[in-house]
Structure formats: C-alpha cells, structure tokens
Design an enzyme around this catalytic site. Structure first.
Site, short mmCIF file in Angstrom:
data_model
loop_
_atom_site.label_atom_id
_atom_site.label_comp_id
_atom_site.label_asym_id
_atom_site.label_seq_id
_atom_site.Cartn_x
_atom_site.Cartn_y
_atom_site.Cartn_z
N LYS A 291 2.77 10.12 7.88
CA LYS A 291 2.02 9.72 9.08
C LYS A 291 2.51 10.36 10.39
CE LYS A 291 -0.79 5.94 7.64
NZ LYS A 291 -0.48 5.14 6.46
N PHE B 210 0.85 -1.19 0.00
CA PHE B 210 0.00 0.00 0.00
C PHE B 210 0.89 1.24 0.00
CE2 PHE B 210 -2.37 3.50 1.86
CZ PHE B 210 -3.50 3.48 1.06
N ASP C 274 9.30 2.75 1.43
CA ASP C 274 8.13 3.48 1.91
C ASP C 274 8.04 3.26 3.42
OD1 ASP C 274 5.66 4.32 2.73
OD2 ASP C 274 4.58 3.56 0.98
C1 LIG Z 1 -0.74 5.40 4.99
C2 LIG Z 1 0.28 4.99 4.03
C3 LIG Z 1 0.49 5.68 2.82
C4 LIG Z 1 -0.40 6.83 2.39
O1 LIG Z 1 -0.29 7.91 3.23
P1 LIG Z 1 -1.40 9.09 3.11
O2 LIG Z 1 -0.84 10.15 4.03
O3 LIG Z 1 -2.69 8.52 3.56
O4 LIG Z 1 -1.43 9.53 1.70
C5 LIG Z 1 1.53 5.28 2.02
N1 LIG Z 1 2.32 4.25 2.36
C6 LIG Z 1 2.16 3.56 3.50
C7 LIG Z 1 3.10 2.44 3.82
C8 LIG Z 1 1.13 3.89 4.38
O5 LIG Z 1 0.95 3.18 5.48
#
Ligand SMILES: *Cc1c(COP(=O)(O)O)cnc(C)c1O
Length: 379
Positions: free
Chosen positions: A238, A124, A209
């Site tokens: 986050k 994700f 990520d």
């Molecule tokens: C939450 C998340 C995202 C997206 O972040 P947003 O601030 O909601 O756009 C991307 N990568 C990972 C691993 C996440 O947990």
C-alpha cells in the site's frame, strides 16, 4: 453506455482528473478533500514534490531490467527496512497480496513438514488464491472454492483460540496488527506481545500483515513497533511507494536462511521507479513526521467524538487510520453524501466508515472535514 471494464467493482460516478497534496479535482474542476488516500496508499498526498522528483529521475534513466541483475536502490531500501525492523532480508514484489503469497511460501518452506498457518476470522490478506485462503471472510470465498488447504481460523484478539488451534502441523500465525478492511479493529494492548511469546514457545513464525498499518499510517513506520515485538515476517505494500506498485516481505534470519535461489521470484518485483519512490517515502518518515501523524490523528478523533452525534457508536483508530462506527447501517449513504459534498472516504461493511487521510493533511483540512461531516450526519 455499457462499460468495457469488467464489472468487478462498484465504482462511484466520479472521475478524478488531477491531485495536489490532500486535494483531488474532477474534470469540471470540483475540489475534493482526500480522506482515503487511494485506500491508505498516497500517504504523502498527490504530486508530492520530492517523491515525484525521485521517481522522475529514475523514470528518465531506466525502467526495467528484471531481478537477474544487481540493484543498489533495492539494496538501499532493504537496508532501511531491515534496520527499522531489526530483521534480516527483504523480498520485493508489486502488491500486498503478492507479499502475503510469498510469506505463505516462506513459512511453509521454513516449517518443513509443518504446513498449516493459523489466521484470524475477519482478516483480509488479499485476493489471489493463497492470500484469499488466508482471509477469514467466507463471503470473499463464494464461488472460488476449493481454497488452498492448510489454513485454520481463530477469532481475532483471542490468544486462547489460537493456542487451541496449534497442533503438530502448525508452522505460523498470520495476523494483521490492526484489522483494516474489517473496520479498523484494534486488539487488546498486550495481544501482539502475548502472540509473539506463544509463537516463540511453540516454535511458530509470527507473520504480521502490515500492508495497511505500515509505512507511517499508525504513527510508527510499522504498527508492531508500538508493541516492542519483533515478528518473523512482515508484509508491506500500500503506502510504501506513495502510489506506485510495490510490495515487500521483510524476513528474519531464520526465514532468510531457508530461501535459496529459484525458490521464489517476480519479473516486475522491485521495479526501479517504485523503489526510487519508496526510498524517498521512508526517508520522509522522520520522527517529527511520525509525531505529526499521531497529533493529527488524535485531533481528528477528538473532533469527531466531540460532535456527540447519537448516530456515532464509536470512533477508534491509531494515527491516521480511523474507523467511525455508526449505530445504524448508514455507512454507504454517508460515504455517498460526503462525496457529493467534496470529501472522499471509504466504508467497511454497512455501519463503519474508514478515514485514511494523507499524512500531509493540514489543520484546515481537519476543520473542513469536520464541518462537512457534521452537516452530513445531521441531515
Ligand atoms: C489491502 C490489503 C492487502 C492486499 O493488498 P493488495 O495490494 O490489494 O493486493 C493485504 N493485506 C491487508 C492488511 C490489506 O489492507
């Protein structure tokens, strides 16, 4: 009454009114234990004194001027992030998906003629078209095709599949060091190290990520530090500003070198109030704070495991990022029952709940959670 809000969320019928530390309160004054932290965001809890003060000072000084002008606080935060990671420079945006969009662009620019990025099944990376195209969950694509071309997928935790996916068009591998949204999936111990070696050998960028795993969540400031691996690009968001919108892309020298003025930008990116909060968050993530995160995470995991419930298949996680997998598809039911009893957690799919409590959680909070969780799984 019909809601005027777009119905893109399935919201729980609870409205929080205020928060303090690890606790949330609804309008009726009912207290909730926050074991979600706004999805791994409010790591230092609600209304943290020093963070609130840092943001407040900036709030009362200057809100916004854009990135057409110099910014010492941005510079300071970038120095902190590059010294922690050993990387070279930082781009600030407002969210995780934006950080990943930027990473995709930077990797393509660096790759010159090579534009393909290998990502993982089950990953994700966000909801905007680029990040969504990099997310290996077909159900998220439903109704939104065509996806951005240039992404191929390999199974997570499978170096061989990544190796077999590499060709003359590949420029990067984009991976979560622990898959979060998919249910706290932890790869083998040497996965990141082997992946980095493979990327170096094939002259590919390794994009990590760390939007969810970063900023102390797994007991280091970034998860990859556990593996003594230096990626080429790290994306963060986050928890970085404890609830204010901020994202960051931390780049190695070879990536920084290909980005020129005009290549990328954001009007709001690196907003002064969010930056003030993030500068305080990073300062608060001392070695002893990180050690405490590890200790609390281990205790929480141990206590859940020792409930010995036949409904629990596995308890896994690192630091305060913990997934509890059930033997039956009861995750949503458990989340609702916990909420009724005053505990906020999240679910991943039908059989996993995710615990992302704040770092400031007390032993008492852990004991309260266990007591309530136990009562829920035994009813
Ligand atoms: C939450 C998340 C995202 C997206 O972040 P947003 O601030 O909601 O756009 C991307 N990568 C990972 C691993 C996440 O947990």
């Amino acid at each position: 009454m019909k809601s005027a809000l777009l119905q893109n969320y399935l919201r729980y019928p609870v409205e929080f009114f205020e928060g303090e530390g690890s606790k949330l309160y609804d309008k009726g004054g009912k207290e909730y234990l926050d074991f979600l932290s706004g999805i791994a965001v409010t790591g230092f809890g609600h209304r943290h004194k020093e963070i609130t003060e840092a943001a407040n000072i900036q709030l009362n000084k200057l809100w916004h001027v854009s990135n057409l002008f110099e910014s010492t606080p941005q510079e300071e935060l970038a120095v902190k992030l590059t010294s922690i990671t050993g990387l070279d420079s930082v781009f600030f945006c407002n969210s995780g998906t934006e950080a990943n969009e930027a990473a995709i662009k930077f990797a393509r620019k660096w790759g010159k003629k090579r534009k393909t990025i290998i990502a993982a099944n089950g990953s994700f990376h966000g909801r905007t078209m680029g990040s969504l195209s990099a997310s290996g969950q077909r159900k998220l694509w439903d109704g939104f095709s065509p996806m951005l071309p240039g992404f191929v997928f390999a199974d997570y935790n499978n170096i061989k599949q990544i190796k077999n996916s590499i060709n003359e068009t590949t420029c990067a591998v984009m991976i979560e060091p622990i898959q979060g949204e998919s249910g706290v999936i932890i790869p083998n111990k040497n996965y990141l190290k082997n992946l980095k070696e493979l990327c170096d050998k094939k002259n590919l960028l390794l994009i990590l990520d760390e939007v969810q795993t970063g900023i102390g969540r797994t007991g280091k400031i970034f998860e990859h530090q556990w593996h003594k691996v230096t990626p080429d690009i790290i994306t963060s968001a986050k928890g970085i500003a404890n609830g204010l919108p901020l994202g960051a892309v931390i780049c190695s020298k070879k990536v920084s070198d290909v980005i020129n003025p005009g290549d990328h930008g954001s009007t709001f990116g690196g907003n002064p109030i969010a930056i003030a909060s993030a500068n305080k968050v990073i300062d608060l993530l001392t070695d002893s704070q990180l050690e405490a995160i590890n200790k609390k995470g281990k205790l929480l995991k141990k206590m859940i495991t020792s409930l010995n419930s036949p409904l629990i298949k596995t308890v896994r996680g690192k630091g305060l990022m913990i997934g509890v997998e059930f033997t039956e598809p009861i995750a949503k039911k458990i989340v609702k029952e916990l909420l009724n009893k005053g505990v906020v957690v999240g679910n991943s799919g039908v059989n996993i709940i995710r615990l992302l409590p704040p770092f400031i959680l007390s032993k008492n909070d852990i004991h309260s959670f266990i007591k309530i969780f136990n009562s829920v799984i035994y009813t």
